[in-house]
Design a protein around this motif. Structure first.
Motif, PDB file in Angstrom:
ATOM      1  N   GLY A   1       0.851  -1.176   0.000  1.00  0.00           N
ATOM      2  CA  GLY A   1       0.000   0.000   0.000  1.00  0.00           C
ATOM      3  C   GLY A   1       0.886   1.224   0.000  1.00  0.00           C
ATOM      4  O   GLY A   1       2.030   1.188   0.464  1.00  0.00           O
ATOM      5  N   ALA A   2       0.320   2.313  -0.524  1.00  0.00           N
ATOM      6  CA  ALA A   2       1.120   3.518  -0.708  1.00  0.00           C
ATOM      7  C   ALA A   2       1.610   4.098   0.610  1.00  0.00           C
ATOM      8  O   ALA A   2       2.550   4.885   0.633  1.00  0.00           O
TER       9      ALA A   2
ATOM     10  N   ARG B   1       9.369   5.571  -7.757  1.00  0.00           N
ATOM     11  CA  ARG B   1       8.459   6.248  -8.665  1.00  0.00           C
ATOM     12  C   ARG B   1       7.609   7.260  -7.897  1.00  0.00           C
ATOM     13  O   ARG B   1       7.361   8.366  -8.345  1.00  0.00           O
ATOM     14  N   PHE B   2       7.192   6.860  -6.706  1.00  0.00           N
ATOM     15  CA  PHE B   2       6.385   7.734  -5.859  1.00  0.00           C
ATOM     16  C   PHE B   2       7.128   9.037  -5.548  1.00  0.00           C
ATOM     17  O   PHE B   2       6.550  10.113  -5.541  1.00  0.00           O
TER      18      PHE B   2
ATOM     19  N   ALA C   1       8.408   0.920  -6.665  1.00  0.00           N
ATOM     20  CA  ALA C   1       7.210   1.732  -6.418  1.00  0.00           C
ATOM     21  C   ALA C   1       7.544   2.986  -5.613  1.00  0.00           C
ATOM     22  O   ALA C   1       7.052   4.083  -5.900  1.00  0.00           O
ATOM     23  N   ARG C   2       8.389   2.846  -4.617  1.00  0.00           N
ATOM     24  CA  ARG C   2       8.728   4.011  -3.787  1.00  0.00           C
ATOM     25  C   ARG C   2       9.537   5.037  -4.574  1.00  0.00           C
ATOM     26  O   ARG C   2       9.375   6.242  -4.385  1.00  0.00           O
TER      27      ARG C   2
END
Ligand SMILES: [Zn+2]
Lengths: 755, 379
Positions: B68-69, B135-136, B132-133
């Protein structure tokens, strides 16, 4: 027998005719069409023609044009008017121009999403084999989920999934958020009340993430016809919207029959039973071969009607259908309706949306279903393509029903009902601030469209749930906030009803939390499948009720005592000695006793105590005061006030498009706070969902309508259809007098305030 | 229960850390675990991704949640061999806003030289999480080529070890039961607690857990390499030989797979593994079209003094369908039925009715065939 013949006989039946308050034949209407838009991609136009769409209905064409011009659009049309094409076409055209574009389509139920998938898939395929569409819900297989995350151009889902599975995992949906062009919302009017307050927050979260990823989607919505759709939608979207009202779809002839059971005692305003009239009519229809659906307002009345109809038509010829039945039971009933082996079903509005049961011929609606939109949706269950259909609305003695029977024109013209929404309910907001912080830390200027956001974030940080670091609020707790938050009264909150049998326990059904104290207290008679069960044990903390099948000839009705305290005054106005106010209150409830009521006679045949803890409800209320009571003993004013409350809550439910059970009322002759006669109307949802506020703002309309209802009532001295049963003999006159004073003052205030 | 083993030899705790802007960075020189040299040649089955070259670096990240984000990476550990030792470098975000800078620092470290990553479960967790992190936060973080050791240990060790958790294999395969270790599931809780109390010393167990995982991962790389490089000798543990078969099968190397199974059977496997190895070898031989070898295989299996009824049955099938010898098949099928009943009797139960019926049907069929075949009796 064909439905037309049955209708013809009914029209010539004098006994039936006496009870007809209004019978209109809505003539068959031809379609009004526009050519396919000139800018439409030829591949798309060819595809449409290949499936028989050579032009558009006017509302589809207008929705398309507005969407293409970059507006947020809401199309107001009845069911089965081809409204889907109005939002699908701009989405598809955008994809034809930009194959990276993405769209989310939200449906309030899984069944509705499934319904759209097949034809969308076909249309999309015409634009290229690499364009993907799919439903993303609890039933979606893991491989399909991965495919949609990576490359789903159109994702069909529901607000619950968006809330719990997509937004919190937005880093896995980067392509979607970076390229999101449209958010489609079907059945927009269902997003009101608690659900609406949640969905407004979910949309705020969505827009916040879109800003982060640099996209700015437009909202395309469809809705049943409601008043003030523009204000409602723009509050839900936090953005201006354009509304399409003109409907170009054709329709078959439809008979709309409003029935008011005949007066038995004109003096006391007593009418024959609406239930009996509905049952007689249903038996007549079904025995003439007319496939019929009976809609009831409550689970309890589904059970009572199913029981009565089974006795007359025979087992197997009629089934009940409502929330709380197990999915397997429901699927079996749906299938039997589709294949025609079952010709009569008694249902709550559980059957309103999206569930495929084929088309029936007639709908019998027992009691006004609460909203005009809902009535038309239920009516829409009857009517095979282009053929004659009928809907019978049987008015009960409830003031709301009688109010509508006084004003049948409200069903056809501009409806005064307008959905209320409160996107700032602080409990709901607090929940979604947690989710939003989990998704993206809060920067100081990130207000989430609410003035109080900084204070709320601060409170969450003090509670250790968020952490303020480097000027931002971060999620700083283990766990996953969306999991604990249901957008509706979720399954976790429901009470499970367990039957004790000799063969061991079995789950019978579920009851939502607010209804549990009144339906599942010990010794209550619980009705399921037309049979009676008695509650033997209620495990309140564990949310379980244990029941045993019994052969009871009565059912039970619980009574509650309540108390109201004003916590904070938010707004008030005075005119001519009359006051109106809006504020935060706390209402405390204590279930006290239950009555036993005989099935046959509806007589009270006994009672018993209820032992359950007091419940507290912090909420919003509107209240109105008068400078002094009526002349005479205080009981006279008390009775008149109670009468006002009775009729006011009914008309308020109509104007505010909510269930009367979403509103609470209370009144005092000498209110401890104001010291004068006071009438309260409050939201039954913690924190309020905008009903009290809307009642405060529309006070003059509500009081005028309440007064009108009392004056129109044929009774002499008050009855259940106006001021309610069991009042003082002059309660009706007294209530009329109080309402007149309020109405006059509020109208003056409104004129003076220019509102 | 504090038994500091070699994993903390050279461990300097938070003293090793210096601040680089918002990020803390520390280095430790720790003792290795496992083999002291790699095998030569390096086994084909443990190949690196195409084009991977440079320093072999273990990677392990610690996060505030499983996904999860709202789950952040707050610590990244890297480890590589330096002579007889392991160099562990740890990056730590002492507070949540330092996640972005931590990822930037990691990108800078990785851009300094050519690297090959080795992870334990990194393919499904560490690497997608980092991706993912990054890119975030809008950080450009090209991930070096990586090998996930977990996919190898699952094939190689699961038949003997059951669990393929890193700490478990560290004990069984590197001979080093980990001492006082923080369970990975408690990591998020400890991190949030350190934030709430403003006390980074609470993170010491997390950092040590991370370092221990890195040392174990590097040790296991060579352990796995040796186990894959060594010939399939029947002196090795039969379950490990079966693991070699799984590895060869995944690599599509039928020849090595067959040799591993033959060695496994020769190594005296326990009954369940014996049955499994026999059926897998039989499948391989059938695929290879080597009927003779299959015949020999089942003949030998059926003649083992403790052969279970299903081995006799398998042998009977081969006699019936491949050897076309119904007479011998009948004898073996009858023996199988007798063995099935004897086994049940020994256990004091009734024979499995389905299996009993299957054997009876086979016997009947064989009887009929034999009756047809025998010359008609004189009238
Ligand atoms: Zn009346």
């Amino acid at each position: 027998m064909h439905l037309s013949q049955v209708l013809d006989r009914l029209a010539h039946d004098r006994a039936f005719g006496e009870q007809v308050a209004d019978w209109r034949v809505l003539p068959a209407e031809p379609a009004r069409r526009r050519p396919l838009p000139p800018d439409l991609d030829p591949r798309l136009a060819d595809r449409l023609r290949s499936r028989g769409v050579v032009d558009l209905y006017v509302h589809q064409a207008e929705a398309y044009a507005l969407a293409r011009a970059g507006h947020n659009v809401v199309t107001l049309t009845p069911t089965a008017s081809g409204k889907s094409l109005g939002y699908a076409l701009p989405v598809l055209q955008t994809l034809a121009e930009d194959p990276h574009a993405r769209t989310i389509m939200l449906f309030p139920t899984k069944a509705l999403a499934q319904d759209q998938l097949a034809w969308l898939r076909g249309d999309l395929a015409a634009l290229g084999s690499d364009l993907a569409v799919g439903t993303y819900d609890g039933d979606t297989a893991p491989a399909e989920r991965r495919r949609l995350r990576r490359a789903g151009h159109i994702v069909l889902t529901n607000p619950d999934m968006l809330h719990a599975a997509i937004l919190p995992h937005h880093t896995q949906w980067v392509h979607l958020f970076e390229n999101l062009r449209y958010v489609v919302l079907d059945e927009l009017h269902t997003y009101r009340g608690v659900f609406g307050a949640h969905v407004a927050q979910v949309l705020r979260r969505l827009r916040r993430l879109c800003r982060f990823y640099g996209s700015e989607p437009r909202f395309l919505a469809t809705s049943a016809t409601v008043g003030d759709a523009e204000a409602f939608a723009s509050r839900l979207f936090d953005a201006p919207v354009r509304v399409v009202r003109e409907n170009g779809a054709p329709r078959g002839e439809r008979h709309v029959v409003l029935l008011r059971p005949r007066l038995i005692d004109a003096h006391a305003g007593v009418r024959a039973s609406a239930s009996a009239l509905a049952d007689d009519l249903t038996v007549r229809l079904v025995e003439s071969g007319v496939a019929t659906i009976v809609f009831c307002r409550s689970r309890q009345s589904v059970e009572l009607h199913t029981r009565a109809l089974k006795a007359r038509l025979g087992e197997g010829r009629v089934e009940g259908y409502r929330g709380g039945y197990l999915p397997s039971e429901r699927r079996a009933i749906e299938a039997a309706l589709r294949d025609g082996s079952l010709r009569c079903v008694v249902s709550t509005n559980a059957l309103e949306l999206g569930i495929d049961i084929g088309a029936l011929d007639a709908a019998v609606v027992v009691g006004y279903p609460g909203t005009v939109a809902s009535l038309w949706q239920q009516a829409g269950r009857a009517g095979r393509r282009g053929e004659v259909s009928a809907v019978f609305l049987v008015a009960t003695p409830a003031p709301l029903d009688q109010y509508l029977a006084d004003h049948p024109a409200y069903l056809y013209g501009q409806s005064p009902e307008a959905p209320a929404i409160n996107p700032d309910n602080r409990y709901i907001l607090m929940d979604h601030l947690k989710c939003a912080a989990f998704e993206l830390p809060f920067a100081p200027d990130d207000r989430f469209s609410v003035a109080t956001t900084p204070e709320m974030l601060d409170a969450l940080a003090r509670a250790g749930i968020l952490r303020l670091a480097g000027g931002r609020y971060y999620w700083a707790t283990e766990g996953y906030p969306a999991h604990g938050i249901s957008l509706r009264s979720g399954p976790g909150e429901n009470f499970v009803v367990i039957e004790r049998t000799d063969a061991g326990p079995r789950v019978l059904g579920e009851v939502d939390r607010p209804s549990a104290p009144t339906l599942l207290h010990e010794q209550a008679i619980y009705l399921h499948g037309g049979r009676t069960y008695q509650v033997e044990e209620l495990d309140y903390p564990e949310r379980k009720a244990f029941v045993r099948a019994v052969d009871a000839d009565y059912y039970t009705e619980a009574e509650m005592a309540s108390r109201l305290d004003v916590l904070r005054l938010e707004e008030e106005l005075h005119a001519d000695g009359v006051g109106a106010a809006l504020g935060e209150v706390e209402v405390s409830f204590l279930p006290t006793m239950f009555k036993k009521i005989a099935f046959e006679t509806r007589d009270n045949v006994g009672w018993g105590p209820i032992h359950l803890p007091e419940e507290h409800l912090p909420t919003m209320a509107a209240w109105w005061t008068l400078p002094d009571p009526l002349p005479g003993p205080p009981a006279r004013t008390a009775s008149a006030l109670a009468g006002c409350a009775h009729v006011l809550s009914a008309v308020a439910a109509f104007f505010l498009m909510c269930d009367p059970r979403d509103l609470g009322v209370a009144s005092q002759v000498r209110d401890p706070r104001t010291g004068v006669p006071t009438l309260y109307l409050y939201d039954m949802t913690p924190g309020g969902v905008g009903l009290a506020e809307a009642a405060f703002r529309r006070g003059h309309e509500l009081f005028a309508a309440a007064l009108e209802r009392i004056r129109a009532c044929p009774c002499d001295a008050g009855c259940p259809s106006c001021v309610g049963p069991g009042r003082e003999s002059d309660a009706k006159d007294g209530a009329a007098e109080l309402l007149t004073r309020w109405e006059r003052a509020l109208s003056l205030a409104r004129a003076a305030g220019g509102r | 229960m504090t038994t500091p083993g070699p994993d903390v030899l050279g461990w300097r705790g938070l003293d090793a850390f210096v601040r680089r802007g918002e990020v803390w960075e520390g280095e430790h020189l720790l003792a290795t675990l496992g083999p002291t040299a790699p095998p030569s040649p390096w086994p084909q089955a443990l190949a690196w991704p195409e084009g991977a070259e440079g320093e072999v670096m273990a990677l392990d990240v610690e996060t505030t949640g499983l996904g999860g984000a709202g789950s952040a990476v707050f610590q990244v550990g890297l480890a590589w061999r330096e002579g007889e030792r392991v160099r562990v470098r740890q990056l730590l975000a002492p507070d949540l806003p330092a996640e972005g800078p931590l990822l930037e620092r990691l990108a800078a470290l990785w851009s300094e030289r050519r690297i090959r990553l080795v992870t334990y479960n990194g393919e499904s967790f560490d690497l997608p999480f980092l991706r993912a992190r990054a890119r975030f936060h809008g950080v450009r973080l090209p991930l070096p080529p990586a090998m996930d050791l977990l996919s190898h240990t699952r094939r190689l060790y699961r038949d003997r070890d059951g669990s393929c958790r890193l700490t478990h294999l560290e004990a069984t395969r590197l001979g080093h039961p980990r001492g006082d270790d923080l369970p990975g599931s408690l990591v998020p809780q400890v991190y949030y607690e350190s934030l709430r109390r403003g006390d980074p010393t609470l993170l010491e167990p997390v950092l040590r857990h991370n370092a221990a995982d890195l040392v174990a991962t590097l040790g296991l790389v060579w352990r796995v390499a040796h186990d894959l490089a060594a010939p399939p000798d029947p002196s090795r543990h039969p379950a490990d030989l079966f693991g070699l078969y799984r590895t060869a099968l995944a690599a599509g190397d039928a020849h090595s797979a067959r040799r591993a199974l033959e060695a496994c059977l020769a190594a005296g496997p326990p009954p369940h593994l014996r049955r499994l190895a026999l059926s897998r070898l039989s499948r391989l031989l059938r695929a290879a079209g080597d009927a003779d070898a299959r015949h020999v295989l089942w003949q030998a299996a059926a003649h083992a003094p403790d052969a279970p009824p299903e081995h006799l049955e398998a042998w009977a099938k081969i006699l019936e369908h491949e050897r076309r010898d119904p007479l011998a098949a009948r004898a073996v099928a009858a023996a199988a039925l007798a063995r099935l009943r004897a086994e049940a009797r020994a256990l004091g139960t009734a024979p499995d009715p389905a299996r009993e019926q299957a054997l009876r049907r086979r016997l009947d069929r064989l009887e009929r065939r034999l009756a047809r075949r025998s010359p008609a009796a004189p009238a």
